[in-house]
Write an enzyme that holds these catalytic residues in place. Structure first.
Site: not given
Ligand SMILES: O=P(O)(O)OC[C@@H](O)[C@@H](O)c1c[nH]c2ccccc12
Length: 273
Positions: A54, A65
């Protein structure tokens, strides 16, 4: 006759399924700490065993975030990184030999600023396999889905534990995989997840034939292994973005840059399911 896919992401999920493996899907903020280092980090993530990546477009108002990714976005925006330079970084990584399917992860506003026609033409030209837009308004979803389909790009839907009766509508017509958000709130490492997360994931599995991945809060090898038992992919973002943040002083100095990159690789390798 099934239509033969050339979408790199679909091929990776098919291969992993045949091998009985779960995809490790890191999230990375492009341009943190700078674009050239992002290219080096992409190579480290691939060497560490990442299966899909990603690529996060830094944004000034990342409402979903937590603090780790917000800080990464701020650092990247200081270097004037934008959605175009993120796409260019994906193409440069491909030209440097990366085999990873790339998902462009962006909030909706930068897409609107670019214009939808332009955006999809550029996505295709930059070999992007997937797209995640966490704040895509539901009334725009159908148009974005048909544009994505026409461009051969998977618009990956997010489903939350509170989606319940909307799950069928969200996953209907989706492609690539379905992203199950493990917990409510914002991104960031967690020691526990939404109670009933397993039943939630199972309900999504029952609503789609697509691969099902989970993300939000997952930060250790044992948490990845736990979810790898019930999912086709596991997303880890903040924990990796924090590791990048921790080693920036090493990355900034030519004499310690390799040591910094190795720390990122070793951190991600121990997450591999
Ligand atoms: O950071 P985490 O808690 O590992 O979660 C994945 C996330 O970073 C990535 O998929 C993501 C970054 N920004 C987001 C905003 C909404 C959903 C998902 C995301």
């Amino acid at each position: 006759m099934t239509t033969e896919t050339t979408n790199r992401m679909d091929l990776v999920f098919r291969k992993l399924k045949a091998e009985g493996r779960t995809a490790l899907i890191p999230f990375l903020t492009v341009g943190d700490p700078d674009l050239e280092t992002t290219l080096a980090i992409i190579a480290e993530l691939e060497a560490a065993g990442a299966d899909i990546l990603e690529l996060g477009v830094p944004y000034s108002d990342p409402l979903a975030d937590g603090p780790v990714i917000q800080r990464a976005s701020t650092r990247a925006l200081r270097g004037q990184v934008n959605i175009r330079t993120c796409m260019e970084t994906a193409l440069k990584a491909r030209q440097a030999g990366s085999q990873l399917p790339f998902i462009l992860f962006t909030y909706y506003n930068p897409v609107l600023q670019m214009g939808l026609d332009n955006f999809f033409a550029e996505l295709d030209a930059h070999e992007i396999s997937g797209l995640i837009i966490p704040d895509l308004p539901i009334e725009e979803a159908e148009d974005m889905r048909s544009r994505s389909r026409a461009a051969g790009i998977n618009l990956v839907p997010l489903v939350a534990p509170t989606s319940s009766e909307r799950i069928a509508r969200i996953v209907n017509g989706a492609s690539g995989f379905v992203y199950c958000v493990s917990s409510l709130g914002v991104t960031g490492e967690r020691s526990s997840f939404h109670e009933g997360v397993d039943a939630f994931i199972q309900s999504v599995r029952e609503a789609t034939d697509l691969p099902v991945a989970v993300g939000f809060g997952i930060s250790t090898g044992e948490q990845v292994a736990r979810f790898a038992k019930i999912c086709d992919g596991v997303v880890v973002g903040s924990a990796i973005v924090r590791k990048v943040e921790d080693v920036i002083p090493l990355l900034d100095s030519p004499s310690t840059r390799q040591a910094g990159l190795l720390q990122i690789r070793e951190f991600v390798a121990q997450l591999k399911p």
